[in-house]
Design a protein around this motif. Structure first.
Motif, PDB file in Angstrom:
ATOM      1  N   LEU A 137       0.837  -1.206   0.000  1.00 45.62           N
ATOM      2  CA  LEU A 137       0.000   0.000   0.000  1.00 45.62           C
ATOM      3  C   LEU A 137       0.872   1.257   0.000  1.00 45.62           C
ATOM      4  CD1 LEU A 137      -2.753  -1.063   2.581  1.00 45.62           C
ATOM      5  CD2 LEU A 137      -3.095  -0.677   0.125  1.00 45.62           C
ATOM      6  N   ALA A 138       1.933   1.231   0.806  1.00 45.81           N
ATOM      7  CA  ALA A 138       2.842   2.381   0.862  1.00 45.81           C
ATOM      8  C   ALA A 138       3.519   2.605  -0.484  1.00 45.81           C
ATOM      9  CB  ALA A 138       3.891   2.162   1.950  1.00 45.81           C
ATOM     10  N   ALA A 139       3.928   1.509  -1.129  1.00 47.72           N
ATOM     11  CA  ALA A 139       4.585   1.618  -2.438  1.00 47.72           C
ATOM     12  C   ALA A 139       3.636   2.200  -3.479  1.00 47.72           C
ATOM     13  CB  ALA A 139       5.086   0.250  -2.885  1.00 47.72           C
ATOM     14  N   GLY A 140       2.349   1.888  -3.337  1.00 47.91           N
ATOM     15  CA  GLY A 140       1.359   2.439  -4.255  1.00 47.91           C
ATOM     16  C   GLY A 140       1.203   3.939  -4.107  1.00 47.91           C
ATOM     17  N   VAL A 141       1.416   4.431  -2.889  1.00 48.72           N
ATOM     18  CA  VAL A 141       1.318   5.877  -2.633  1.00 48.72           C
ATOM     19  C   VAL A 141       2.614   6.579  -3.024  1.00 48.72           C
ATOM     20  CG1 VAL A 141       0.983   7.643  -0.859  1.00 48.72           C
ATOM     21  CG2 VAL A 141      -0.332   5.510  -0.759  1.00 48.72           C
ATOM     22  N   ASN A 142       3.739   5.988  -2.594  1.00 52.26           N
ATOM     23  CA  ASN A 142       5.048   6.602  -2.858  1.00 52.26           C
ATOM     24  C   ASN A 142       6.065   5.499  -3.127  1.00 52.26           C
ATOM     25  OD1 ASN A 142       7.440   7.992  -2.970  1.00 52.26           O
ATOM     26  ND2 ASN A 142       7.433   8.643  -0.828  1.00 52.26           N
ATOM     27  N   PRO A 143       6.335   5.212  -4.392  1.00 55.35           N
ATOM     28  CA  PRO A 143       7.259   4.120  -4.725  1.00 55.35           C
ATOM     29  C   PRO A 143       8.719   4.420  -4.395  1.00 55.35           C
ATOM     30  CG  PRO A 143       6.585   5.282  -6.711  1.00 55.35           C
ATOM     31  CD  PRO A 143       5.769   5.849  -5.594  1.00 55.35           C
ATOM     32  N   HIS A 144       8.998   5.622  -3.876  1.00 56.36           N
ATOM     33  CA  HIS A 144      10.376   6.007  -3.559  1.00 56.36           C
ATOM     34  C   HIS A 144      10.600   6.165  -2.059  1.00 56.36           C
ATOM     35  CE1 HIS A 144      10.933   6.580  -7.832  1.00 56.36           C
ATOM     36  NE2 HIS A 144       9.910   7.410  -7.860  1.00 56.36           N
ATOM     37  N   ASN A 145       9.719   5.605  -1.255  1.00 61.54           N
ATOM     38  CA  ASN A 145       9.866   5.701   0.196  1.00 61.54           C
ATOM     39  C   ASN A 145      11.016   4.797   0.651  1.00 61.54           C
ATOM     40  OD1 ASN A 145       9.474   4.954   3.066  1.00 61.54           O
ATOM     41  ND2 ASN A 145       7.649   6.226   2.911  1.00 61.54           N
ATOM     42  N   ALA A 146      12.088   5.406   1.140  1.00 61.95           N
ATOM     43  CA  ALA A 146      13.297   4.648   1.500  1.00 61.95           C
ATOM     44  C   ALA A 146      13.037   3.678   2.644  1.00 61.95           C
ATOM     45  CB  ALA A 146      14.419   5.616   1.870  1.00 61.95           C
ATOM     46  N   GLU A 147      12.237   4.099   3.625  1.00 61.82           N
ATOM     47  CA  GLU A 147      11.970   3.227   4.771  1.00 61.82           C
ATOM     48  C   GLU A 147      11.172   2.003   4.349  1.00 61.82           C
ATOM     49  OE1 GLU A 147      10.420   3.514   9.408  1.00 61.82           O
ATOM     50  OE2 GLU A 147      10.183   5.236   8.074  1.00 61.82           O
ATOM     51  N   MET A 148      10.318   2.174   3.337  1.00 63.18           N
ATOM     52  CA  MET A 148       9.562   1.035   2.809  1.00 63.18           C
ATOM     53  C   MET A 148      10.517  -0.023   2.266  1.00 63.18           C
ATOM     54  SD  MET A 148       8.544  -0.129  -0.519  1.00 63.18           S
ATOM     55  CE  MET A 148       8.425   1.349  -1.532  1.00 63.18           C
ATOM     56  N   PHE A 149      11.541   0.402   1.525  1.00 59.40           N
ATOM     57  CA  PHE A 149      12.531  -0.544   1.007  1.00 59.40           C
ATOM     58  C   PHE A 149      13.327  -1.175   2.148  1.00 59.40           C
ATOM     59  CE2 PHE A 149      12.085   2.010  -2.972  1.00 59.40           C
ATOM     60  CZ  PHE A 149      11.713   0.966  -3.810  1.00 59.40           C
ATOM     61  N   PHE A 150      13.621  -0.373   3.179  1.00 60.16           N
ATOM     62  CA  PHE A 150      14.400  -0.901   4.302  1.00 60.16           C
ATOM     63  C   PHE A 150      13.636  -2.020   5.013  1.00 60.16           C
ATOM     64  CE2 PHE A 150      15.722  -1.018   8.741  1.00 60.16           C
ATOM     65  CZ  PHE A 150      17.099  -1.143   8.606  1.00 60.16           C
ATOM     66  N   ILE A 151      12.361  -1.790   5.314  1.00 57.21           N
ATOM     67  CA  ILE A 151      11.576  -2.821   6.010  1.00 57.21           C
ATOM     68  C   ILE A 151      11.397  -4.046   5.122  1.00 57.21           C
ATOM     69  CG2 ILE A 151       9.354  -3.356   7.094  1.00 57.21           C
ATOM     70  CD1 ILE A 151      11.184  -1.501   8.706  1.00 57.21           C
ATOM     71  N   ARG A 152      11.244  -3.828   3.829  1.00 62.92           N
ATOM     72  CA  ARG A 152      11.151  -4.976   2.922  1.00 62.92           C
ATOM     73  C   ARG A 152      12.470  -5.756   2.927  1.00 62.92           C
ATOM     74  NH1 ARG A 152       6.963  -5.793  -0.443  1.00 62.92           N
ATOM     75  NH2 ARG A 152       6.340  -3.642  -0.850  1.00 62.92           N
ATOM     76  N   GLY A 153      13.577  -5.026   3.010  1.00 62.32           N
ATOM     77  CA  GLY A 153      14.875  -5.687   3.120  1.00 62.32           C
ATOM     78  C   GLY A 153      14.979  -6.507   4.393  1.00 62.32           C
ATOM     79  N   MET A 154      14.492  -5.954   5.504  1.00 57.23           N
ATOM     80  CA  MET A 154      14.508  -6.686   6.769  1.00 57.23           C
ATOM     81  C   MET A 154      13.639  -7.934   6.690  1.00 57.23           C
ATOM     82  SD  MET A 154      16.587  -5.132   8.805  1.00 57.23           S
ATOM     83  CE  MET A 154      16.169  -5.832  10.404  1.00 57.23           C
ATOM     84  N   LEU A 155      12.527  -7.816   5.980  1.00 52.09           N
ATOM     85  CA  LEU A 155      11.624  -8.959   5.811  1.00 52.09           C
ATOM     86  C   LEU A 155      12.320 -10.079   5.040  1.00 52.09           C
ATOM     87  CD1 LEU A 155       8.738  -9.980   6.307  1.00 52.09           C
ATOM     88  CD2 LEU A 155       8.054  -8.860   4.181  1.00 52.09           C
ATOM     89  N   HIS A 156      13.011  -9.725   3.962  1.00 56.72           N
ATOM     90  CA  HIS A 156      13.738 -10.737   3.184  1.00 56.72           C
ATOM     91  C   HIS A 156      14.891 -11.325   4.001  1.00 56.72           C
ATOM     92  CE1 HIS A 156      11.649 -10.473  -0.607  1.00 56.72           C
ATOM     93  NE2 HIS A 156      11.758  -9.156  -0.621  1.00 56.72           N
ATOM     94  N   ARG A 157      15.542 -10.495   4.795  1.00 53.86           N
ATOM     95  CA  ARG A 157      16.641 -11.009   5.626  1.00 53.86           C
ATOM     96  C   ARG A 157      16.108 -12.010   6.644  1.00 53.86           C
ATOM     97  NH1 ARG A 157      21.666 -10.809   7.480  1.00 53.86           N
ATOM     98  NH2 ARG A 157      22.061 -10.673   9.715  1.00 53.86           N
ATOM     99  N   GLU A 158      14.954 -11.700   7.215  1.00 59.52           N
ATOM    100  CA  GLU A 158      14.338 -12.612   8.181  1.00 59.52           C
ATOM    101  C   GLU A 158      14.064 -13.971   7.541  1.00 59.52           C
ATOM    102  OE1 GLU A 158      12.834 -13.333  12.100  1.00 59.52           O
ATOM    103  OE2 GLU A 158      14.044 -11.704  11.265  1.00 59.52           O
ATOM    104  N   LYS A 159      13.758 -13.951   6.248  1.00 57.69           N
ATOM    105  CA  LYS A 159      13.471 -15.192   5.521  1.00 57.69           C
ATOM    106  C   LYS A 159      14.737 -15.803   4.918  1.00 57.69           C
ATOM    107  CE  LYS A 159       8.803 -13.696   4.227  1.00 57.69           C
ATOM    108  NZ  LYS A 159       7.899 -13.346   3.094  1.00 57.69           N
ATOM    109  N   LYS A 160      15.899 -15.202   5.258  1.00 60.60           N
ATOM    110  CA  LYS A 160      17.204 -15.666   4.767  1.00 60.60           C
ATOM    111  C   LYS A 160      17.318 -15.561   3.245  1.00 60.60           C
ATOM    112  CE  LYS A 160      17.701 -18.782   8.728  1.00 60.60           C
ATOM    113  NZ  LYS A 160      18.318 -17.716   9.534  1.00 60.60           N
ATOM    114  N   GLU A 161      16.662 -14.556   2.685  1.00 57.60           N
ATOM    115  CA  GLU A 161      16.727 -14.291   1.240  1.00 57.60           C
ATOM    116  C   GLU A 161      17.692 -13.120   1.021  1.00 57.60           C
ATOM    117  OE1 GLU A 161      12.043 -15.652   0.667  1.00 57.60           O
ATOM    118  OE2 GLU A 161      12.594 -13.524   0.575  1.00 57.60           O
TER     119      GLU A 161
END
Length: 330
Positions: A137-161
Motif C-alpha cells: 500500500l505504501a509503495a502504491g502511494v510513494n514508490p520512492h519511500n526509502a523506509e519502505m525498502f528498508f523494512i522490505r529488506g529486513m523482511l527478506h533477511r528474516e526469511k534468509k533471502e
C-alpha cells in the motif's frame, strides 16, 4: 454614532506560541510550555511539544497523555500519531502503537509514512503477511519511500533471502543517501558472505555518522574474521583513541588477536588486563589470561586464572578443560 472597535489579544498569543515552538526542545522547561498551554488550551503543537519534553525526561505516561490530546486537537497531522505510536512502542505496547497508526490511516488515508510504520509494527510482531500488505500500500502511494525498502529488506533477511534483502537495502540508500541503518545492513550481510564490499558499506555509514562506534567495530571485526589482523588492530586502536577510550570490546579483541593469530602472549595479557580493568568479571578475559600463561609455560599462573574463571562461572567449560590439561602434565 460611535463605532466601537474591539481589539482581541489572539495575535500576540499566537506570536508567543510561534516563538516558543521555534526554540530547541532542550532549551525549554515543562513549566514554560504549561504556561503557554494555559493561554492556548486548544493548540495541539504545544501539547506535542510538552509530550516530547516529558518523554525526554522519562515521564512516559505523561508524554503519552499529552500526545493523545495532540492527536485529538490536530487529527489531520499524521506526525502526531507517529510520535504517539513510538511512545507506545517504547513501553512495549505494540498493540496500542498499531491501533494509533491505523486510526491515523483512517483519518488520513494514503499516507505512505504511516503505512510503513504500520508495516514495521507487523514485522516486529512477525505478522509478515500484514507487513507485506502495508508495504505494498505504501509503495502504491510513494514508490520512492526509502523506509519502505528498508523494512522490505529486513523482511527478506528474516526469511534468509540475502539477494532480495541486499537489493532492497540498496534501493533504500538510493532513495535516501543518508540512510545509516541501510548501509549498516548492507555491510553486515556482505560481511557474513565474506564479500569485501562490506568495507565500502561500513565506510559509507561512517561518513554519515562518524560518532557512531558500531560501523568502526563492524569494520574491525570484518578484518579480523578475514585474517587481515593488522588492519583490525588499527581499527581497534582508532576506536580507543578517537571514539571511546573505554570500549571494552576493542581491548578484548586486540588481546584475542595477539593470543590466537600472532602468538604474542605477553602482549595479549596486557590487553586482557585492560579489559578486566573495565569489567573485573569478564570471564572470557580471565580464562584467556590463564591460556596465555599456559602457553608461556607458567603453570602456576595458568592455574590461578583458570580457577578464577571458575569462581566467576562455576561450570565454565574452557577453564575446566584447561585445568584438566595441566593436571595431565604432572
Amino acid at each position: 454614532m460611535y463605532v466601537v472597535i474591539f481589539v482581541w489579544g489572539c495575535g500576540s498569543n499566537q506570536s508567543s506560541v510561534d516563538a516558543l515552538l521555534k526554540k530547541p526542545l532542550d532549551s525549554l522547561s515543562i513549566q514554560q510550555i504549561s504556561n503557554e498551554i494555559r493561554k492556548n488550551p486548544y493548540n495541539g503543537e504545544l501539547f506535542m511539544r510538552r509530550s516530547e519534553l516529558y518523554y525526554n525526561n522519562q515521564l512516559i505516561d505523561s508524554a503519552i497523555n499529552d500526545a493523545i490530546i495532540a492527536t485529538r486537537l490536530d487529527s489531520l497531522k499524521p506526525e502526531h500519531f507517529i510520535k504517539l505510536s513510538e511512545m507506545y512502542l517504547s513501553k512495549g505496547n505494540s498493540e496500542e502503537a498499531k491501533n494509533t497508526l491505523e486510526k491515523c490511516n483512517r483519518i488520513n488515508p494514503d499516507n505512505d509514512e504511516v503505512l510503513v510504520k504500520i508495516a514495521t509494527i507487523y514485522f516486529y510482531v512477525k505478522d509478515y503477511k500484514k507487513t507485506n500488505e502495508n508495504l505494498d500500500l505504501a509503495a502504491g502511494v510513494n514508490p520512492h519511500n526509502a523506509e519502505m525498502f528498508f523494512i522490505r529488506g529486513m523482511l527478506h533477511r528474516e526469511k534468509k533471502e540475502n539477494k532480495a534483502a541486499i537489493l532492497n537495502f540498496q534501493k533504500a540508500t538510493e532513495n535516501n543517501p543518508e540512510y545509516f541503518e541501510a548501509f549498516m545492513m548492507l555491510g553486515l550481510i556482505n560481511a557474513e558472505l565474506k564479500d569485501s564490499i562490506a568495507i565500502q558499506y561500513y565506510n559509507a555509514a561512517i561518513n554519515i555518522n562518524a560518532k557512531d562506534i558500531q560501523p568502526y567495530y563492524n569494520l574491525a571485526m570484518f578484518y579480523q574474521e578475514n585474517n587481515n589482523v593488522q588492519k583490525a588492530l588499527a581499527e581497534y586502536q582508532f576506536i580507543i583513541k578517537n571514539i571511546d577510550k573505554s570500549y571494552i570490546h576493542a581491548f578484548f579483541n586486540q588481546g584475542y588477536i595477539n593470543m590466537v593469530y600472532l602468538d604474542e602472549f605477553e602482549k595479549a595479557i596486557s590487553y586482557f588486563d585492560s579489559t578486566l580493568a573495565l569489567k573485573a568479571d569478564y570471564v572470557e578475559a580471565v580464562y584467556n589470561k590463564g591460556y596465555c600463561y599456559e602457553q608461556l609455560k607458567n603453570k602456576a599462573k595458568a592455574i590461578e586464572f583458570y580457577e578464577q574463571a571458575k569462581t566467576i562461572v562455576p561450570n565454565f567449560q574452557l577453564a575446566i578443560d584447561g585445568l584438566n590439561r595441566l593436571d595431565k602434565k604432572k
